[in-house]
Design a protein around this motif. Structure first.
Motif, short mmCIF file in Angstrom:
data_model
loop_
_atom_site.label_atom_id
_atom_site.label_comp_id
_atom_site.label_asym_id
_atom_site.label_seq_id
_atom_site.Cartn_x
_atom_site.Cartn_y
_atom_site.Cartn_z
N MET A 6 31.03 -47.61 12.77
CA MET A 6 31.97 -46.68 12.14
C MET A 6 31.26 -45.83 11.08
N ALA A 7 30.36 -46.43 10.34
CA ALA A 7 29.60 -45.68 9.33
C ALA A 7 28.71 -44.64 10.00
N ALA A 8 28.10 -44.99 11.14
CA ALA A 8 27.24 -44.04 11.86
C ALA A 8 28.08 -42.87 12.41
N VAL A 9 29.24 -43.17 12.97
CA VAL A 9 30.10 -42.11 13.50
C VAL A 9 30.57 -41.21 12.37
N LEU A 10 30.94 -41.78 11.26
CA LEU A 10 31.39 -41.00 10.10
C LEU A 10 30.27 -40.11 9.58
N ALA A 11 29.05 -40.62 9.56
CA ALA A 11 27.91 -39.82 9.10
C ALA A 11 27.63 -38.66 10.06
N LEU A 12 27.76 -38.91 11.35
CA LEU A 12 27.52 -37.85 12.33
C LEU A 12 28.58 -36.76 12.25
N VAL A 13 29.81 -37.17 12.00
CA VAL A 13 30.90 -36.20 11.93
C VAL A 13 30.85 -35.43 10.61
N ALA A 14 30.51 -36.07 9.54
CA ALA A 14 30.52 -35.44 8.22
C ALA A 14 29.27 -34.61 7.95
N GLY A 15 28.21 -34.82 8.69
CA GLY A 15 26.95 -34.09 8.45
C GLY A 15 27.09 -32.59 8.51
N ALA A 19 26.61 -29.62 5.53
CA ALA A 19 25.62 -28.56 5.70
C ALA A 19 26.22 -27.19 5.41
N GLN A 20 27.51 -27.01 5.65
CA GLN A 20 28.15 -25.73 5.38
C GLN A 20 28.27 -25.46 3.89
N ASP A 21 28.37 -26.50 3.08
CA ASP A 21 28.56 -26.33 1.65
C ASP A 21 27.24 -26.27 0.88
N SER A 22 26.13 -26.51 1.55
CA SER A 22 24.85 -26.52 0.83
C SER A 22 24.51 -25.11 0.38
N PRO A 23 23.78 -24.98 -0.72
CA PRO A 23 23.41 -23.65 -1.20
C PRO A 23 22.43 -22.98 -0.23
#
Length: 98
Positions: A6-15, A19-23
């Motif tokens: 579940m942590a791996a799936v959450l990390a893949l989805v949230a990545g 990235a869109q919010d990074s400067p």
């Protein structure tokens, strides 16, 4: 084991969302500025290009390669004088009508 999945799936989805919010950082270094000789060469090249464009003649003829192959449009026949009168012919006996 389920928690790890579940942590791996959450990390893949949230990545991608993170990235869109990074400067926005430009990692490419700006190139060196042009020297005076390079600027003068660019101006001379642009001037020569514009003068070459002025030498190109205007296209006045049609560039349609199939223009001579097309038939002339059909001429409309003149209306007949007999068609202008309103005489109706009766069908002959024994013939089928349309």
């Amino acid at each position: 084991m389920k928690v790890f999945r579940m942590a791996a799936v959450l990390a893949l989805v949230a990545g991608p969302a993170f990235a869109q919010d990074s400067p926005h950082i430009n990692l490419m270094a700006d190139g060196p500025a042009k020297t005076e000789d390079e600027k003068a060469a660019d101006v001379a090249r642009d001037k020569a290009y514009k003068e070459t464009l002025k030498k190109i003649p205007d296209a006045k003829a049609s560039s349609d390669p199939w223009g001579g192959m097309r038939a002339e449009p059909p001429k409309q026949p003149a209306p007949k004088a007999a068609a202008a009168t309103s005489t109706h012919k009766k069908p002959k006996a024994g013939t089928a009508s349309n």
